[in-house]
Design a protein around this motif. Structure first.
Motif, PDB file in Angstrom:
ATOM      1  N   ARG A  63       0.824  -1.220   0.000  1.00  0.00           N
ATOM      2  CA  ARG A  63       0.000   0.000   0.000  1.00  0.00           C
ATOM      3  C   ARG A  63       0.850   1.259   0.000  1.00  0.00           C
ATOM      4  O   ARG A  63       1.990   1.261   0.437  1.00  0.00           O
ATOM      5  N   PHE A  64       0.232   2.340  -0.486  1.00  0.00           N
ATOM      6  CA  PHE A  64       0.837   3.666  -0.366  1.00  0.00           C
ATOM      7  C   PHE A  64      -0.268   4.696  -0.205  1.00  0.00           C
ATOM      8  O   PHE A  64      -1.426   4.456  -0.540  1.00  0.00           O
ATOM      9  N   PHE A 110      -4.273  10.418  -2.765  1.00  0.00           N
ATOM     10  CA  PHE A 110      -4.130   9.253  -3.635  1.00  0.00           C
ATOM     11  C   PHE A 110      -3.719   8.076  -2.764  1.00  0.00           C
ATOM     12  O   PHE A 110      -2.721   8.153  -2.057  1.00  0.00           O
ATOM     13  N   GLU A 111      -4.500   7.005  -2.814  1.00  0.00           N
ATOM     14  CA  GLU A 111      -4.207   5.805  -2.035  1.00  0.00           C
ATOM     15  C   GLU A 111      -4.158   4.631  -2.992  1.00  0.00           C
ATOM     16  O   GLU A 111      -5.010   4.513  -3.880  1.00  0.00           O
ATOM     17  N   GLY A 112      -3.152   3.782  -2.836  1.00  0.00           N
ATOM     18  CA  GLY A 112      -3.011   2.663  -3.751  1.00  0.00           C
ATOM     19  C   GLY A 112      -2.704   1.366  -3.051  1.00  0.00           C
ATOM     20  O   GLY A 112      -2.205   1.333  -1.929  1.00  0.00           O
ATOM     21  N   LYS A 113      -3.022   0.275  -3.752  1.00  0.00           N
ATOM     22  CA  LYS A 113      -2.721  -1.075  -3.290  1.00  0.00           C
ATOM     23  C   LYS A 113      -2.193  -1.840  -4.482  1.00  0.00           C
ATOM     24  O   LYS A 113      -2.868  -1.992  -5.501  1.00  0.00           O
ATOM     25  N   ASP A 145       0.774  -7.267 -10.926  1.00  0.00           N
ATOM     26  CA  ASP A 145       0.728  -6.269 -12.000  1.00  0.00           C
ATOM     27  C   ASP A 145      -0.560  -5.456 -11.990  1.00  0.00           C
ATOM     28  O   ASP A 145      -0.911  -4.830 -12.983  1.00  0.00           O
ATOM     29  N   THR A 146      -1.273  -5.466 -10.876  1.00  0.00           N
ATOM     30  CA  THR A 146      -2.517  -4.714 -10.725  1.00  0.00           C
ATOM     31  C   THR A 146      -2.346  -3.669  -9.628  1.00  0.00           C
ATOM     32  O   THR A 146      -1.870  -3.972  -8.543  1.00  0.00           O
ATOM     33  N   LEU A 147      -2.742  -2.451  -9.950  1.00  0.00           N
ATOM     34  CA  LEU A 147      -2.699  -1.353  -8.988  1.00  0.00           C
ATOM     35  C   LEU A 147      -4.117  -0.837  -8.804  1.00  0.00           C
ATOM     36  O   LEU A 147      -4.750  -0.392  -9.762  1.00  0.00           O
ATOM     37  N   ARG A 148      -4.616  -0.925  -7.580  1.00  0.00           N
ATOM     38  CA  ARG A 148      -5.926  -0.359  -7.262  1.00  0.00           C
ATOM     39  C   ARG A 148      -5.677   1.016  -6.663  1.00  0.00           C
ATOM     40  O   ARG A 148      -5.054   1.125  -5.610  1.00  0.00           O
ATOM     41  N   LEU A 149      -6.156   2.037  -7.370  1.00  0.00           N
ATOM     42  CA  LEU A 149      -5.903   3.423  -6.981  1.00  0.00           C
ATOM     43  C   LEU A 149      -7.211   4.111  -6.621  1.00  0.00           C
ATOM     44  O   LEU A 149      -8.185   4.036  -7.371  1.00  0.00           O
ATOM     45  N   THR A 150      -7.227   4.773  -5.475  1.00  0.00           N
ATOM     46  CA  THR A 150      -8.370   5.583  -5.070  1.00  0.00           C
ATOM     47  C   THR A 150      -7.927   7.039  -5.061  1.00  0.00           C
ATOM     48  O   THR A 150      -6.910   7.377  -4.459  1.00  0.00           O
ATOM     49  N   GLY A 161     -14.645  16.781  -4.505  1.00  0.00           N
ATOM     50  CA  GLY A 161     -15.452  15.885  -5.322  1.00  0.00           C
ATOM     51  C   GLY A 161     -15.557  14.499  -4.723  1.00  0.00           C
ATOM     52  O   GLY A 161     -15.001  14.208  -3.666  1.00  0.00           O
ATOM     53  N   ALA A 162     -16.275  13.651  -5.426  1.00  0.00           N
ATOM     54  CA  ALA A 162     -16.485  12.279  -4.976  1.00  0.00           C
ATOM     55  C   ALA A 162     -15.237  11.430  -5.235  1.00  0.00           C
ATOM     56  O   ALA A 162     -14.531  11.647  -6.224  1.00  0.00           O
ATOM     57  N   PRO A 163     -14.970  10.453  -4.375  1.00  0.00           N
ATOM     58  CA  PRO A 163     -13.837   9.558  -4.591  1.00  0.00           C
ATOM     59  C   PRO A 163     -14.018   8.754  -5.878  1.00  0.00           C
ATOM     60  O   PRO A 163     -15.142   8.488  -6.313  1.00  0.00           O
ATOM     61  N   GLN A 164     -12.905   8.366  -6.452  1.00  0.00           N
ATOM     62  CA  GLN A 164     -12.898   7.592  -7.687  1.00  0.00           C
ATOM     63  C   GLN A 164     -11.976   6.400  -7.482  1.00  0.00           C
ATOM     64  O   GLN A 164     -10.857   6.564  -7.003  1.00  0.00           O
ATOM     65  N   GLN A 165     -12.438   5.211  -7.823  1.00  0.00           N
ATOM     66  CA  GLN A 165     -11.624   4.008  -7.686  1.00  0.00           C
ATOM     67  C   GLN A 165     -11.283   3.467  -9.057  1.00  0.00           C
ATOM     68  O   GLN A 165     -12.167   3.321  -9.907  1.00  0.00           O
ATOM     69  N   LEU A 166      -9.986   3.175  -9.253  1.00  0.00           N
ATOM     70  CA  LEU A 166      -9.496   2.676 -10.532  1.00  0.00           C
ATOM     71  C   LEU A 166      -8.738   1.377 -10.323  1.00  0.00           C
ATOM     72  O   LEU A 166      -8.064   1.208  -9.301  1.00  0.00           O
ATOM     73  N   THR A 167      -8.820   0.483 -11.287  1.00  0.00           N
ATOM     74  CA  THR A 167      -7.991  -0.720 -11.308  1.00  0.00           C
ATOM     75  C   THR A 167      -7.117  -0.622 -12.546  1.00  0.00           C
ATOM     76  O   THR A 167      -7.620  -0.671 -13.675  1.00  0.00           O
ATOM     77  N   LEU A 168      -5.820  -0.428 -12.332  1.00  0.00           N
ATOM     78  CA  LEU A 168      -4.860  -0.192 -13.405  1.00  0.00           C
ATOM     79  C   LEU A 168      -3.954  -1.401 -13.584  1.00  0.00           C
ATOM     80  O   LEU A 168      -3.612  -2.074 -12.603  1.00  0.00           O
ATOM     81  N   LEU A 169      -3.549  -1.657 -14.820  1.00  0.00           N
ATOM     82  CA  LEU A 169      -2.665  -2.773 -15.127  1.00  0.00           C
ATOM     83  C   LEU A 169      -1.300  -2.265 -15.561  1.00  0.00           C
ATOM     84  O   LEU A 169      -1.209  -1.325 -16.364  1.00  0.00           O
ATOM     85  N   ARG A 170      -0.246  -2.898 -15.056  1.00  0.00           N
ATOM     86  CA  ARG A 170       1.125  -2.525 -15.405  1.00  0.00           C
ATOM     87  C   ARG A 170       1.365  -2.753 -16.907  1.00  0.00           C
ATOM     88  O   ARG A 170       0.965  -3.754 -17.476  1.00  0.00           O
ATOM     89  N   GLY A 171       1.975  -1.759 -17.544  1.00  0.00           N
ATOM     90  CA  GLY A 171       2.327  -1.873 -18.950  1.00  0.00           C
ATOM     91  C   GLY A 171       1.209  -1.546 -19.921  1.00  0.00           C
ATOM     92  O   GLY A 171       1.427  -1.479 -21.126  1.00  0.00           O
ATOM     93  N   LYS A 172       0.000  -1.327 -19.432  1.00  0.00           N
ATOM     94  CA  LYS A 172      -1.130  -1.020 -20.310  1.00  0.00           C
ATOM     95  C   LYS A 172      -1.170   0.482 -20.599  1.00  0.00           C
ATOM     96  O   LYS A 172      -0.887   1.294 -19.740  1.00  0.00           O
TER      97      LYS A 172
END
Length: 127
Positions: free
Chosen positions: A63-64, A90-93, A97-102, A108-119
Motif C-alpha cells: 500500500r501507499f 491518492f491511495e493505492g494497493k 501487476d494490478t494497482l488499485r488506486l483511489t 469531489g467524490a472519490p474515484q476508484q481505478l484498477t490499473l494494469l502494469r504496462g497497459k
C-alpha cells in the motif's frame, strides 16, 4: 551468520532510502486512464481529468498513500483564469501487476481505478 548479514543489508537499505518499501514506477493503464510513475513523481491522464502526485514508497502490505493535485475538465473552452484543480489524496494497493488506486479530490467524490502494469489506454478527451 546469514541472518545477521541479511539484517545488516536491510538496515543499510532502509538508512539509504528512508523506507523499507520499494518505490513504485512504470506505466499503468485502464479504460480512459493512463498513469506514468517515475522517480520524480506521477502524472495521471484521464479522458476528462488530470492529476499528479509525489514519488511513493510501497509498504510491506503493498500500500501507499500520498497527496497531490487533481483537476476534472469540462467540455469546451476553459476560462483562462480557471483554477488548476485542487488538492487530492491518492491511495493505492499493489497486487502483482494490478494497482488499485483511489483518488479523493478535496472538492469531489472519490474515484476508484484498477490499473494494469504496462497497459496504455487511448484517451478520448472531453475538452
Amino acid at each position: 551468520m546469514e541472518r545477521t548479514r541479511i539484517a545488516v543489508l536491510v538496515g543499510a537499505a532502509v538508512a539509504m532510502t528512508g523506507s523499507a518499501g520499494p518505490g513504485l514506477t512504470g506505466q499503468w493503464g485502464a479504460r480512459g486512464t493512463n498513469l506514468s510513475i517515475g522517480a520524480d513523481g506521477a502524472r495521471l491522464e484521464q479522458d476528462c481529468a488530470s492529476g499528479s502526485f509525489a514519488p511513493v514508497k510501497i509498504d510491506a502490505n503493498g500500500r501507499f498513500s500520498t497527496r497531490g493535485r487533481y483537476e476534472a475538465h469540462k467540455p469546451g473552452p476553459q476560462p483562462a483564469d480557471a483554477p488548476d484543480g485542487g488538492a487530492a489524496a491518492f491511495e493505492g494497493k499493489l497486487d502483482g501487476d494490478t494497482l488499485r488506486l483511489t483518488i479523493r479530490p478535496a472538492d469531489g467524490a472519490p474515484q476508484q481505478l484498477t490499473l494494469l502494469r504496462g497497459k496504455r489506454a487511448k484517451l478520448i478527451r472531453c475538452y
